[in-house]
Design a protein around this motif. Structure first.
Motif, PDB file in Angstrom:
ATOM      1  N   SER A 436      41.668  27.927  39.463  1.00  0.00           N
ATOM      2  CA  SER A 436      42.039  27.954  40.883  1.00  0.00           C
ATOM      3  C   SER A 436      42.956  29.121  41.211  1.00  0.00           C
ATOM      4  CB  SER A 436      42.704  26.635  41.279  1.00  0.00           C
ATOM      5  OG  SER A 436      43.992  26.506  40.690  1.00  0.00           O
ATOM      6  N   ALA A 437      43.519  29.768  40.190  1.00  0.00           N
ATOM      7  CA  ALA A 437      44.346  30.951  40.414  1.00  0.00           C
ATOM      8  C   ALA A 437      43.507  32.209  40.585  1.00  0.00           C
ATOM      9  CB  ALA A 437      45.343  31.137  39.263  1.00  0.00           C
ATOM     10  N   PHE A 438      42.206  32.103  40.287  1.00  0.00           N
ATOM     11  CA  PHE A 438      41.273  33.176  40.595  1.00  0.00           C
ATOM     12  C   PHE A 438      40.735  32.961  42.010  1.00  0.00           C
ATOM     13  CE2 PHE A 438      41.146  33.071  35.963  1.00  0.00           C
ATOM     14  CZ  PHE A 438      40.982  34.399  35.593  1.00  0.00           C
ATOM     15  N   ALA A 439      39.934  33.903  42.471  1.00  0.00           N
ATOM     16  CA  ALA A 439      39.202  33.724  43.725  1.00  0.00           C
ATOM     17  C   ALA A 439      37.945  32.915  43.450  1.00  0.00           C
ATOM     18  CB  ALA A 439      38.851  35.084  44.315  1.00  0.00           C
ATOM     19  N   PRO A 440      37.377  32.277  44.491  1.00  0.00           N
ATOM     20  CA  PRO A 440      36.110  31.573  44.270  1.00  0.00           C
ATOM     21  C   PRO A 440      34.993  32.564  43.963  1.00  0.00           C
ATOM     22  CG  PRO A 440      36.659  31.651  46.603  1.00  0.00           C
ATOM     23  CD  PRO A 440      37.853  32.167  45.876  1.00  0.00           C
ATOM     24  N   GLY A 441      33.867  32.014  43.519  1.00  0.00           N
ATOM     25  CA  GLY A 441      32.753  32.867  43.124  1.00  0.00           C
ATOM     26  C   GLY A 441      32.750  33.062  41.626  1.00  0.00           C
ATOM     27  N   ARG A 442      32.363  34.233  41.192  1.00  0.00           N
ATOM     28  CA  ARG A 442      32.295  34.513  39.759  1.00  0.00           C
ATOM     29  C   ARG A 442      33.694  34.747  39.203  1.00  0.00           C
ATOM     30  NH1 ARG A 442      31.514  39.014  36.250  1.00  0.00           N
ATOM     31  NH2 ARG A 442      30.457  38.339  34.348  1.00  0.00           N
ATOM     32  N   ILE A 443      34.031  34.033  38.144  1.00  0.00           N
ATOM     33  CA  ILE A 443      35.358  34.096  37.533  1.00  0.00           C
ATOM     34  C   ILE A 443      35.206  34.568  36.093  1.00  0.00           C
ATOM     35  CG2 ILE A 443      37.377  32.753  36.815  1.00  0.00           C
ATOM     36  CD1 ILE A 443      36.793  30.837  39.123  1.00  0.00           C
ATOM     37  N   PRO A 444      35.771  35.728  35.742  1.00  0.00           N
ATOM     38  CA  PRO A 444      35.690  36.206  34.349  1.00  0.00           C
ATOM     39  C   PRO A 444      36.692  35.468  33.467  1.00  0.00           C
ATOM     40  CG  PRO A 444      36.937  37.771  35.667  1.00  0.00           C
ATOM     41  CD  PRO A 444      36.470  36.683  36.615  1.00  0.00           C
ATOM     42  N   LEU A 445      36.483  34.188  33.310  1.00  0.00           N
ATOM     43  CA  LEU A 445      37.466  33.317  32.682  1.00  0.00           C
ATOM     44  C   LEU A 445      37.724  33.689  31.228  1.00  0.00           C
ATOM     45  CD1 LEU A 445      39.235  30.832  33.156  1.00  0.00           C
ATOM     46  CD2 LEU A 445      37.292  29.407  32.480  1.00  0.00           C
ATOM     47  N   GLY A 446      36.675  34.179  30.552  1.00  0.00           N
ATOM     48  CA  GLY A 446      36.838  34.491  29.139  1.00  0.00           C
ATOM     49  C   GLY A 446      37.879  35.553  28.860  1.00  0.00           C
ATOM     50  N   LEU A 447      38.271  36.343  29.867  1.00  0.00           N
ATOM     51  CA  LEU A 447      39.267  37.388  29.654  1.00  0.00           C
ATOM     52  C   LEU A 447      40.587  36.813  29.149  1.00  0.00           C
ATOM     53  CD1 LEU A 447      38.731  39.659  32.812  1.00  0.00           C
ATOM     54  CD2 LEU A 447      38.033  40.150  30.475  1.00  0.00           C
ATOM     55  N   PRO A 558      38.028  41.184  43.510  1.00  0.00           N
ATOM     56  CA  PRO A 558      38.154  39.985  44.355  1.00  0.00           C
ATOM     57  C   PRO A 558      39.319  39.085  43.992  1.00  0.00           C
ATOM     58  CG  PRO A 558      35.884  40.291  43.582  1.00  0.00           C
ATOM     59  CD  PRO A 558      36.731  41.240  42.811  1.00  0.00           C
ATOM     60  N   HIS A 559      39.857  39.201  42.773  1.00  0.00           N
ATOM     61  CA  HIS A 559      40.874  38.258  42.305  1.00  0.00           C
ATOM     62  C   HIS A 559      42.303  38.763  42.509  1.00  0.00           C
ATOM     63  CE1 HIS A 559      37.597  36.011  40.550  1.00  0.00           C
ATOM     64  NE2 HIS A 559      37.173  37.110  39.967  1.00  0.00           N
ATOM     65  N   LEU A 560      42.461  39.944  43.082  1.00  0.00           N
ATOM     66  CA  LEU A 560      43.801  40.502  43.250  1.00  0.00           C
ATOM     67  C   LEU A 560      44.638  39.656  44.200  1.00  0.00           C
ATOM     68  CD1 LEU A 560      42.900  44.304  43.508  1.00  0.00           C
ATOM     69  CD2 LEU A 560      43.686  43.043  41.491  1.00  0.00           C
ATOM     70  N   GLY A 561      44.045  39.225  45.310  1.00  0.00           N
ATOM     71  CA  GLY A 561      44.809  38.460  46.291  1.00  0.00           C
ATOM     72  C   GLY A 561      45.153  37.071  45.818  1.00  0.00           C
ATOM     73  N   SER A 562      44.176  36.327  45.324  1.00  0.00           N
ATOM     74  CA  SER A 562      44.419  34.940  44.929  1.00  0.00           C
ATOM     75  C   SER A 562      45.384  34.831  43.763  1.00  0.00           C
ATOM     76  CB  SER A 562      43.093  34.262  44.574  1.00  0.00           C
ATOM     77  OG  SER A 562      42.442  34.972  43.544  1.00  0.00           O
ATOM     78  N   SER A 563      45.440  35.844  42.905  1.00  0.00           N
ATOM     79  CA  SER A 563      46.327  35.802  41.743  1.00  0.00           C
ATOM     80  C   SER A 563      47.753  36.205  42.075  1.00  0.00           C
ATOM     81  CB  SER A 563      45.789  36.727  40.647  1.00  0.00           C
ATOM     82  OG  SER A 563      45.845  38.081  41.075  1.00  0.00           O
ATOM     83  N   GLY A 587      34.260  55.719  44.222  1.00  0.00           N
ATOM     84  CA  GLY A 587      32.984  55.033  44.339  1.00  0.00           C
ATOM     85  C   GLY A 587      32.441  54.971  45.749  1.00  0.00           C
ATOM     86  N   GLY A 588      33.157  55.548  46.721  1.00  0.00           N
ATOM     87  CA  GLY A 588      32.670  55.543  48.095  1.00  0.00           C
ATOM     88  C   GLY A 588      32.864  54.227  48.820  1.00  0.00           C
ATOM     89  N   GLU A 589      33.713  53.330  48.285  1.00  0.00           N
ATOM     90  CA  GLU A 589      33.951  52.026  48.924  1.00  0.00           C
ATOM     91  C   GLU A 589      35.127  52.159  49.897  1.00  0.00           C
ATOM     92  OE1 GLU A 589      32.114  49.521  48.683  1.00  0.00           O
ATOM     93  OE2 GLU A 589      30.895  49.926  46.913  1.00  0.00           O
ATOM     94  N   PHE A 590      34.927  52.958  50.940  1.00  0.00           N
ATOM     95  CA  PHE A 590      36.040  53.305  51.817  1.00  0.00           C
ATOM     96  C   PHE A 590      36.514  52.123  52.658  1.00  0.00           C
ATOM     97  CE2 PHE A 590      33.590  57.467  51.616  1.00  0.00           C
ATOM     98  CZ  PHE A 590      34.305  57.918  50.523  1.00  0.00           C
ATOM     99  N   ARG A 591      35.586  51.301  53.146  1.00  0.00           N
ATOM    100  CA  ARG A 591      35.998  50.155  53.954  1.00  0.00           C
ATOM    101  C   ARG A 591      36.772  49.152  53.116  1.00  0.00           C
ATOM    102  NH1 ARG A 591      31.311  46.779  56.675  1.00  0.00           N
ATOM    103  NH2 ARG A 591      31.091  46.081  54.517  1.00  0.00           N
ATOM    104  N   VAL A 592      36.236  48.812  51.946  1.00  0.00           N
ATOM    105  CA  VAL A 592      36.928  47.887  51.039  1.00  0.00           C
ATOM    106  C   VAL A 592      38.281  48.461  50.644  1.00  0.00           C
ATOM    107  CG1 VAL A 592      36.838  46.796  48.767  1.00  0.00           C
ATOM    108  CG2 VAL A 592      34.785  46.897  50.180  1.00  0.00           C
ATOM    109  N   GLY A 593      38.298  49.753  50.319  1.00  0.00           N
ATOM    110  CA  GLY A 593      39.540  50.391  49.898  1.00  0.00           C
ATOM    111  C   GLY A 593      40.587  50.397  50.994  1.00  0.00           C
ATOM    112  N   ALA A 594      40.163  50.658  52.235  1.00  0.00           N
ATOM    113  CA  ALA A 594      41.122  50.680  53.338  1.00  0.00           C
ATOM    114  C   ALA A 594      41.724  49.295  53.560  1.00  0.00           C
ATOM    115  CB  ALA A 594      40.434  51.173  54.611  1.00  0.00           C
ATOM    116  N   GLU A 595      40.900  48.257  53.477  1.00  0.00           N
ATOM    117  CA  GLU A 595      41.413  46.898  53.648  1.00  0.00           C
ATOM    118  C   GLU A 595      42.373  46.536  52.525  1.00  0.00           C
ATOM    119  OE1 GLU A 595      37.902  44.568  53.778  1.00  0.00           O
ATOM    120  OE2 GLU A 595      37.347  45.175  55.825  1.00  0.00           O
ATOM    121  N   LEU A 596      42.024  46.878  51.299  1.00  0.00           N
ATOM    122  CA  LEU A 596      42.890  46.572  50.168  1.00  0.00           C
ATOM    123  C   LEU A 596      44.199  47.335  50.279  1.00  0.00           C
ATOM    124  CD1 LEU A 596      43.467  45.292  47.406  1.00  0.00           C
ATOM    125  CD2 LEU A 596      42.216  47.207  46.355  1.00  0.00           C
TER     126      LEU A 596
END
Length: 1012
Positions: A436-447, A558-563, A587-596
């Motif tokens: 629950s400390a991760f975001a919903p969706g795919r969780i790389p739990l094994g890390l 995706p997990h930066l905020g929830s953590s 990577g050209g992810e300008f919209r995602v990057g600006a929001e983050l």
């Protein structure tokens, strides 16, 4: 293995085992693939087959339902597995009774094949099922014919291709991370068949369906079951998690590697290559793309192939997909599906009790899965369970928003489960709280298993040391339908290598995540979030410039905020955040990057001083992302505030001040403040030379930007001198294939073109484009920009022998895929494409594109900017070509006045606008004014660009035309003769400019927008 006896039949139906027979193949929807294959094989041997999907009502007596199958002539072939006997569901005793009674009495009419290696009911022996599990196709076909006492045709008849032709046990050629098949999948047969029919019947290039419904309604499960059930229809099945744009881009681009169509690691190139390959249907024409959780349809054209014979399936909560795709509405289970599902997973529950539970939860599949898992695992009586659910209610602190569209009793049912786990499986609850400390969706739990034990709180150290306990806890959460194992968590990776627990990942539905987060909230919740922050920082690849590390950053983002990473003071976590922004920029992810970046700034503003090193680094990255995304004013505001802060400080790091100055100069260049930008850039160059020396990367970048500033001001010769020096240093230090060296080579070619040295520019740019393609790939944004420049070089050199309009159209499509329609580099290409269409006579489309580009430039840059102002001259050329001379002159004059104010009388852009304005005056009869403007423009052009520059010579040819119009033939002849001699000497006798001048075609100037 069952005995393969096949006694002679004598059932009075006329079937003797010889000649063509009629077989009724009866199957549950779950085994549609094998039933279709059986049909095809029997038909190839000359027999007639009827497919009968079998799912009789639970209320119908079993012997009656089986008797209905015997109404048809011929033999009834049952496709068996443990799943077959769960239809209804019906009790084991009921099945054994009917097998020993009715089926045994009619044994000569029934036959069976077995598709499982698990034991079937004992009484199934009466059917003498032949095993098809685990055998290859020829052996399966032999066993099938033997069981039905059919003689093989020699040779079998060749059947035309039809969906389902492939043997179901043969793997799909390319299989892309489709979730594991849910063995508890229930019902939905009609919906799945409807979906398959819609996709199959759609016209070529239009086979796209979107499953639309509320969260938790089962859209993902339906899509996954479709992929498994209909997999024999396809050679490629590729699953794309689309809830995050960056994850979607990376995952879709990975298909390029599987198809072997590109070696580029650049996402835009991979996406384009995949779309084009699927559209062509080479090497695979039968493909299925599944985009799971794609909410916004704006970028659909970038991913969905416009043609081909494949299918696209989308899941979404957004009904606006109806304007682009076929829509299939997904609602809850029908009551019989809910009841059957509950009774299969909890055999002790009666039909009436299952009906009450289903009614309590409104037949919502997600909640039905949780209730069935609880009842099945705990063995609790349904009445007691319902009593607890109905009396529990919401806790006072519960966030009701997580259960929108759900009955309140849903929250209570989850509370019952977690309370039980706390008492019996405390480690399972610890693992769930960590999830629950991760975001919903795919969780790389094994890390988490890669963290040193000392980095974990004492109650979680078992995770790294006790693998059996880890496995038990995960299994429990999966069994209770809290988590699903992610397809990447399979025991083997794509290469066949065994994956360890550190690669294990799970999936948690967003609704379940919201509920669990509420129910596991406690005073030590921050401890779990700290663990996640630590493992995210540990997983940082540390090299966001390397495209090979981008999939990992896409996974972590995706997990930066929830953590709580955004609020962390830990230097490693702050470095991770900055690296994620670098990934978004590269990577050209300008919209995602600006929001983050904005979210980080909000948190860091409470933690850090404005001049702290991480905050200054954040400002640099945020400004770069905003600027690259076309948000120039926001970048300027940000960079201005930082520079003002640093200049006002008592002590300032000179290098930080230089970086801030460089960023602000970049903003000014985009905003048209070209004089101020050049002055600031000279300061940057001077400081960098003093602090770092001439060969350091920052100094070379400063020189490159100095060349940009000079070029924007029309000082092309000076720009070329600077760019050539930078190119030589980069070639010596970085070699000629480094991306920075390629940028310098492109800049030099542009300078040469603008200086009028067209053949030299073309020669350099041809080599430059080849190297861009070799190093970066054909679809990298820098390559697209280089290819755009090459087209301009070819046009100016007069050597283009191909349909440049078609080439520009293709390049525009690729540019739009890479950067979007409203990006400034796309507007530049739209402008040049519009100019080309005008020259070729397609005035309607030319006007449309020129208007689009001009309006776009104004939205990005504002009214008082050189680019949208000069765009008016292009609009005037369209009007002039349409015959509207007054309208054209109005546009020409506006452009001239505006550029004089913004750029001055001597800027090449102003001179070009003046050339067109003189033409407009001539065409409306204002001849003396035309002569006056042409004389002044020629004089200024000689002074600024030189006597032999093509623009100067165009001004001279235009002056001759205006002089002839006022009957000053002697001077007109001298001007024309001199211009023709110079054009022949500089451009050649056969150059289009020379030929046009010889034919006395009035020259014009079209504006090519440029911001870098």
């Amino acid at each position: 293995m069952a005995d393969e006896r096949h006694p002679e039949k004598s059932d009075g139906s006329g079937d003797t085992g010889q000649g063509p027979q009629h077989i009724v193949v009866t199957y549950p929807g779950y085994h549609r693939a094998f039933a279709t294959w059986i049909e095809r094989r029997l038909e190839s041997h000359g027999h007639r087959v009827t497919l009968q999907r079998w799912d009789p009502s639970r209320d119908q007596p079993l012997d009656e339902a089986l008797g209905d199958l015997l109404l048809a002539r011929g033999q009834v072939l049952l496709v068996l597995s443990d799943w077959f006997f769960q239809i209804g569901p019906r009790r084991e005793g009921e099945w054994n009774a009917v097998l020993r009674g009715f089926v045994a009495e009619n044994a000569e009419r029934f036959a069976a094949v077995n598709l499982t290696n698990r034991p079937l009911l004992p009484a199934t022996a009466v059917l003498e099922p032949v095993d098809l599990w685990g055998v290859n196709e020829p052996e399966a076909e032999r066993r099938l014919l033997s069981r039905l006492a059919l003689t093989p045709a020699s040779p079998p008849r060749e059947l035309p291709y039809a969906p389902g032709s492939r043997y179901p046990s043969d793997p799909v050629e390319v299989w892309g991370e489709v979730p594991r098949r849910n063995r508890q999948f229930t019902g939905r047969d009609e919906l799945l068949n409807q979906l398959q029919q819609r996709l199959t019947d759609a016209g070529q290039g239009a086979s796209v369906c979107t499953l639309v419904g509320m969260s938790g309604i089962g859209k993902t499960q339906i899509a996954a079951e479709y992929a498994h059930r209909f997999s024999p229809d396809y050679d490629v099945v590729w699953w794309v998690n689309s809830d995050q744009r960056n994850t979607q881009r990376d995952r879709f681009g990975e298909l390029a590697v599987e198809l072997g169509v590109t070696e580029s690691s650049e996402p835009g190139e991979r996406i384009r290559a995949v779309r084009e390959t699927l559209r062509r249907g080479e090497p695979y024409s039968r493909w299925l793309l599944i985009f799971d959780g794609w909410e916004e349809p704006e970028e659909a054209a970038q991913y969905i192939p416009q043609g081909g014979t494949g299918h696209v399936l989308i899941t979404s909560r957004n009904r606006s997909w109806s304007s682009l795709t076929d829509i299939v509405d997904v609602s809850g289970f029908v009551r019989s599906e809910s009841v059957g599902y509950l009774m299969r997973r909890a055999p002790h529950v009666t039909g009436d009790e299952a009906d009450q539970v289903a009614a309590e939860f409104n037949d919502v599949p997600l909640q039905m899965a949780q209730a069935a898992a609880w009842l099945g695992e705990s063995g609790m009586e349904a009445g007691e369970y319902l009593r607890m659910v109905r009396q529990g209610g919401f806790s006072e602190t519960a966030d009701r928003s997580v259960l929108t569209d759900y009955p309140e009793s849903s929250f209570t049912s989850w509370s019952i489960l977690i309370n039980k786990l706390r008492q019996t499986e405390p480690r399972t609850v610890e693992l769930l709280t960590l999830c629950s400390a991760f975001a919903p969706g795919r969780i790389p739990l094994g890390l988490v298993r890669g963290l040193p034990a000392e980095d974990l709180p004492e109650n979680l150290r078992w995770i790294t040391s006790d693998l059996p306990a880890w496995a038990r806890a995960l299994d429990s959460l999966v069994n209770y339908s809290v988590l699903a194992r992610d397809s990447r968590g399979d025991s083997r990776g794509a290469s066949g290598d065994v994956l360890g627990p550190q690669q294990e990942s799970v999936h948690m539905h967003r609704v379940v995540h919201g509920i669990v987060g509420e129910l596991t909230a406690s005073a030590d919740r921050e401890v779990y979030r700290e663990v996640v922050r630590g493992l995210l920082a540990e997983a940082d690849p540390g090299n966001p410039q390397d495209s090979r590390s981008w999939p990992r950053y896409a996974e972590l983002l995706p997990h930066l905020g929830s953590s709580g990473s955004l609020s962390s003071r830990a230097p490693r976590t702050q470095t991770l955040l900055l690296n994620c922004l670098r990934y978004c920029f590269n990577g050209g992810e300008f919209r995602v990057g600006a929001e983050l970046a904005e979210r980080i700034r909000e948190r860091w503003s409470e933690l850090l001083a404005p001049d702290a090193s991480p905050m200054l680094a954040l400002t640099t990255l945020q400004g770069n992302i905003l600027r690259a995304g076309g948000r120039f004013h926001e970048a300027h505001e940000l960079d201005s505030a930082r520079l003002e802060l640093l200049r006002g400080a008592t002590t300032t790091d000179e290098e930080e001040l230089m970086t801030a100055t460089s960023c602000l100069a970049a903003d000014q260049r985009f905003l048209g403040q070209w004089g101020e930008a050049l002055q600031m850039q000279r300061e940057v160059v001077s400081t960098s030379l003093r602090l770092l020396g001439p060969d350091e990367w920052t100094t070379l970048l400063a020189h490159h930007n100095l060349g940009v500033g000079l070029r924007l001001l029309g000082r092309y010769a000076e720009a070329y001198e600077v760019d050539l020096g930078t190119l030589r240093r980069r070639e010596a230090l970085l070699r000629n294939r480094h991306p920075d060296t390629l940028s310098s080579a492109n800049a030099c070619a542009r300078d040469l073109r603008l200086m009028g040295r067209y053949q030299e520019a073309l020669s350099r740019q041809e080599m430059c484009v080849r190297r861009h393609i070799q190093v970066l790939g054909p679809q990298h944004p820098k390559t697209l920009w280089a290819r755009h420049n090459l087209l301009l070089c070819e046009r100016r050199a007069g050597t283009s022998e191909r349909d440049s309009g078609a080439v520009l159209a293709s390049l525009l499509e690729q540019q739009e895929q890479a950067a979007g329609r409203s990006h400034f580099t796309t507007y530049a290409l739209i402008t040049d494409y519009g100019n080309q269409l005008r020259r070729s006579g397609d005035l309607a489309q030319a006007r449309e594109l020129i208007d689009e580009a001009e309006n776009g430039w104004r939205r990005l840059l504002g009214q008082a900017h050189p680019v949208p102002t000069a765009m008016q001259t292009n609009a005037g050329l369209v009007l002039q070509a349409e015959g509207d001379r007054d309208g054209a002159l109005n546009m020409f004059e506006q452009a001239l006045v505006g550029t004089r104010v913004l750029l001055g009388d001597d800027h090449p852009t102003t001179l070009g606008c003046a050339l067109n304005a003189a033409c407009g005056r001539n065409f409306v009869g204002r001849l003396d004014e035309a002569v006056e403007l042409s004389r002044e423009t020629l004089r200024r052009s000689v002074h600024v660009l030189g006597e032999d520059h093509p623009l100067t010579l165009s001004c001279q040819v235009a002056l001759a035309a205006d002089l002839r119009a006022v009957r000053e033939h002697t001077e007109a002849g001298k001007q024309e003769e001199d211009a023709l001699q110079r054009l022949t000497r500089t451009l050649g006798a056969q150059h289009p400019h020379t030929l046009s001048a010889r034919q006395r075609v009035r020259p014009y100037w079209d504006f090519e927008p440029n911001l870098s």
